[in-house]
Design a protein around this motif. Structure first.
Motif, PDB file in Angstrom:
ATOM      1  N   LEU A   1       0.826  -1.213   0.000  1.00 30.07           N
ATOM      2  CA  LEU A   1       0.000   0.000   0.000  1.00 30.07           C
ATOM      3  C   LEU A   1       0.860   1.264   0.000  1.00 30.07           C
ATOM      4  CD1 LEU A   1      -2.772  -1.124   2.530  1.00 30.07           C
ATOM      5  CD2 LEU A   1      -3.047  -0.738   0.072  1.00 30.07           C
ATOM      6  N   MET A   2       1.905   1.264   0.798  1.00 22.41           N
ATOM      7  CA  MET A   2       2.761   2.458   0.842  1.00 22.41           C
ATOM      8  C   MET A   2       3.447   2.687  -0.509  1.00 22.41           C
ATOM      9  SD  MET A   2       4.453   2.799   4.657  1.00 22.41           S
ATOM     10  CE  MET A   2       5.339   1.247   4.688  1.00 22.41           C
ATOM     11  N   GLY A   3       3.766   1.573  -1.199  1.00 23.94           N
ATOM     12  CA  GLY A   3       4.408   1.696  -2.508  1.00 23.94           C
ATOM     13  C   GLY A   3       3.516   2.341  -3.548  1.00 23.94           C
ATOM     14  N   LYS A   4       2.207   2.291  -3.329  1.00 24.32           N
ATOM     15  CA  LYS A   4       1.257   2.860  -4.297  1.00 24.32           C
ATOM     16  C   LYS A   4       0.815   4.281  -3.921  1.00 24.32           C
ATOM     17  CE  LYS A   4      -0.623  -1.706  -5.426  1.00 24.32           C
ATOM     18  NZ  LYS A   4      -1.754  -2.638  -5.218  1.00 24.32           N
ATOM     19  N   MET A   5       1.199   4.748  -2.742  1.00 25.13           N
ATOM     20  CA  MET A   5       0.713   6.065  -2.299  1.00 25.13           C
ATOM     21  C   MET A   5       1.393   7.192  -3.060  1.00 25.13           C
ATOM     22  SD  MET A   5       0.454   5.610   1.850  1.00 25.13           S
ATOM     23  CE  MET A   5      -0.555   4.298   2.549  1.00 25.13           C
ATOM     24  N   ARG A   6       0.588   8.195  -3.376  1.00 23.59           N
ATOM     25  CA  ARG A   6       1.114   9.419  -4.007  1.00 23.59           C
ATOM     26  C   ARG A   6       0.548  10.591  -3.211  1.00 23.59           C
ATOM     27  NH1 ARG A   6       3.440   5.765  -5.595  1.00 23.59           N
ATOM     28  NH2 ARG A   6       3.855   5.062  -7.726  1.00 23.59           N
ATOM     29  N   LEU A   7       1.207  10.949  -2.140  1.00 24.70           N
ATOM     30  CA  LEU A   7       0.708  11.970  -1.233  1.00 24.70           C
ATOM     31  C   LEU A   7       1.374  13.312  -1.524  1.00 24.70           C
ATOM     32  CD1 LEU A   7       0.766   9.740   1.995  1.00 24.70           C
ATOM     33  CD2 LEU A   7      -1.106  10.093   0.384  1.00 24.70           C
ATOM     34  N   ASN A   8       0.794  14.374  -0.999  1.00 24.80           N
ATOM     35  CA  ASN A   8       1.256  15.719  -1.351  1.00 24.80           C
ATOM     36  C   ASN A   8       2.700  15.983  -0.953  1.00 24.80           C
ATOM     37  OD1 ASN A   8      -1.337  15.987  -2.165  1.00 24.80           O
ATOM     38  ND2 ASN A   8      -1.878  17.690  -0.821  1.00 24.80           N
TER      39      ASN A   8
END
Length: 569
Positions: A516-523
């Motif tokens: 899940l963290m590998g797919k995150m695109r956060l600001n």
């Protein structure tokens, strides 16, 4: 005729006198009424009037406005909804609907409002556990900037941020206040002081285990004490040496994300959450999460995490009442008040405001209604090292979502939040809910006298102790709390039901968090995973993840000696 004229003159006189009464007199009377309600207070009544008068004047441009706030269903928030909302309305003219719902529902609505940018609530009491999410999504109003700028005229000059016990829980990496603590409750060791000081049990324990029965410093001693008491008959009932809960539900995840791993010693040294590996087993490079699995430098499936899960399952099955495995967080919270539990490795102290723990007819109070239980520091597991956090504090914190709440609604919401944490009301709020947020509350003369009487079973003593700062929330490293927290209960439950071994359950959790963290695109500070390396490589590096450790020697400490040590520091 004469009589009617006299009556007419009397009426005119009353109207004339009424017109001479200052416009603020009604409000002053209202303030006086609420000053009486908010006793005891750390402020004298003149100071209380001064603070409440400020709220009245600051709110004048918003009179007649209606706002909505929401919080989870604990005693403190129920009192805010029932008493403080009415007081705020009568003093300021701003009507607040303070909804009380489940903690999971609060998180769900925060998420929905962030995603849609459509207002559901003007302000949330949202756990500071979401600070990592808010700072990465840039979703919460920066209160530090707001207080200096747009919100200066509606910021209480008596707010006194330095008086808060743990304002850092709601701060981003740069020290900006994104959330303001409204209530906090630590998870502390809970035990039957009357049983632990009974000469009969003290001798039996010494004879059987070779050391003194006392507050367990580590898990080895906790386990011995759990075994010692389980199955005994005391006061005519079978008792248990441990209490927990294990139902497959979101609250099972909280048992673990609320510091079970850190108490076992999974993370690194460094307060508040361990660095570079934190209490969730997430490794952070600077401000960027880089992995949860051992293969990426994390510790969520490390030997320490597997040890933590193994002990959780083992103790639940061997030493807790048989119904514990089917209970949730809220069901298990008041259970030790039944009088058949010797100790609990961590008890959320918010439950200790329940009459079941304090009423004169409770099985856990004495003839005068004083508790026969006490709270003490949480014992730690064999992977714990000096310098690490050793427990968790939930810090329900006022949070304004900046993109969907603006202008006068934002100002009214900020006033309401400050009202609920004002010095005028905080001591009274503690007496109701046992969830302190201010130093002035716990160090007040009023609580000092009650503490001497044993009224709160050690809660005040703990908050005045030099170790209080070692209990922290989940911290800023968790990049997306709602999404990642959801994975914990689903995977830990596999170990509880026996569908997976503890190692398999924690492997599944760690790899899912990595995925899940590998797919995150956060600001900002969005996760960027480390390349995989062998477990042997990471386990041979200093700090966490830590290789397998041998068993520890059990260690206890007499409760009364511990108090003397705190007072001498």
């Amino acid at each position: 005729m004469v009589c009617k004229r006299r009556v007419g003159l009397a009426v005119q006189l009353v109207i004339a006198l009424a017109l001479l009464v200052p416009a603020s007199a009604g409000a002053q009377d209202t303030i006086g009424k609420w000053v009486d309600v908010f006793q005891p207070s750390v402020l004298n009544q003149k100071q209380q009037r001064q603070e409440l008068e400020w709220f009245k004047q600051a709110a004048e441009p918003m009179q007649g406005l209606e706002i909505k706030s929401v919080a989870e269903g604990i005693t403190t928030h129920k009192w805010e909804a029932k008493v403080l909302a009415q007081a705020f309305y009568e003093i300021t003219g701003i009507k607040v609907t303070h909804d009380i719902i489940g903690e999971g529902e609060v998180v769900d609505r925060v998420q929905r409002q962030i995603q849609t940018q459509r207002k559901i609530y003007d302000i949330y009491v949202n756990d500071a556990d979401l600070i990592g999410t808010h700072l990465r999504l840039d979703s919460a109003l920066n209160l530090s900037d707001y207080m200096k700028g747009e919100g200066a005229e509606v910021t209480n000059p008596m707010l006194d941020l330095d008086d808060f016990l743990n304002p850092e829980f709601g701060q981003d990496y740069d020290g900006n206040q994104l959330q303001l603590p409204d209530q906090q409750f630590a998870n502390l060791y809970w035990f039957r002081y009357d049983w632990f000081t009974d000469p009969k049990y003290k001798k039996e324990f010494q004879d059987e285990y070779g050391y003194e029965l006392g507050v367990p410093v580590n898990w080895a001693a906790y386990e011995d004490i759990a075994e010692f008491f389980t199955g005994k008959t005391i006061d005519g009932q079978t008792v248990y040496g441990h209490m927990d809960y294990g139902k497959k539900s979101p609250s099972l995840g909280w048992r673990f994300t609320d510091a079970w791993l850190s108490i076992a010693g999974v993370g690194d040294k460094g307060l508040p959450n361990g660095y570079p590996v934190d209490e969730w087993g997430i490794r952070v490079d600077g401000k960027t999460p880089v992995g949860a699995s051992v293969e990426r430098g994390g510790a969520a499936n490390s030997p320490a995490a597997v040890y933590a899960t193994t002990k959780y399952v083992e103790w639940l099955k061997k030493y807790a009442p048989p119904y514990a495995a089917s209970m949730t967080w809220s069901e298990a919270g008041p259970t030790p008040a039944r009088g058949n539990v010797a100790q609990r490795v961590f008890q959320y102290i918010t439950w200790l405001s329940d009459p079941a723990f304090n009423s004169p007819d409770s099985p856990v109070t004495d003839a005068t209604g004083k508790p026969v239980w006490r709270v003490a520091p949480t014992p730690h597991g064999k992977y714990w090292d000096e310098g690490m956090k050793v427990g968790y504090q939930d810090a329900g914190s006022w949070t304004i979502l900046k993109d969907s709440v603006t202008g006068k609604y934002r100002k009214a919401a900020w006033l309401w939040a400050q009202f609920c944490v004002s010095k005028s009301v905080c001591l009274k709020k503690f007496l109701v809910g046992r969830t302190p947020i201010r130093k002035s509350t716990v160090f007040s003369d009023y609580l000092a006298k009650e503490e001497e009487k044993g009224t709160y079973g050690g809660i005040v003593t703990f908050y005045k102790s030099p170790v209080e700062h070692m209990w922290t929330d989940s911290g800023p490293n968790v990049p997306h709390y709602p999404l990642l927290a959801e994975q914990w209960w689903k995977n830990v439950a596999l170990a509880v039901t026996g569908e997976a071994t503890p190692q398999e359950a924690m492997d599944s959790l760690a790899y899912k968090m990595d995925d899940l963290m590998g797919k995150m695109r956060l600001n900002q500070y969005s996760p960027k995973l480390n390349p995989k390396k062998s477990r042997e490589y990471w386990l041979s590096q200093p700090g966490s993840p830590k290789p397998v450790r041998s068993e520890e020697e059990p260690e206890t400490m007499p409760y009364d000696e511990m108090l003397k040590k705190w007072k001498n520091q």
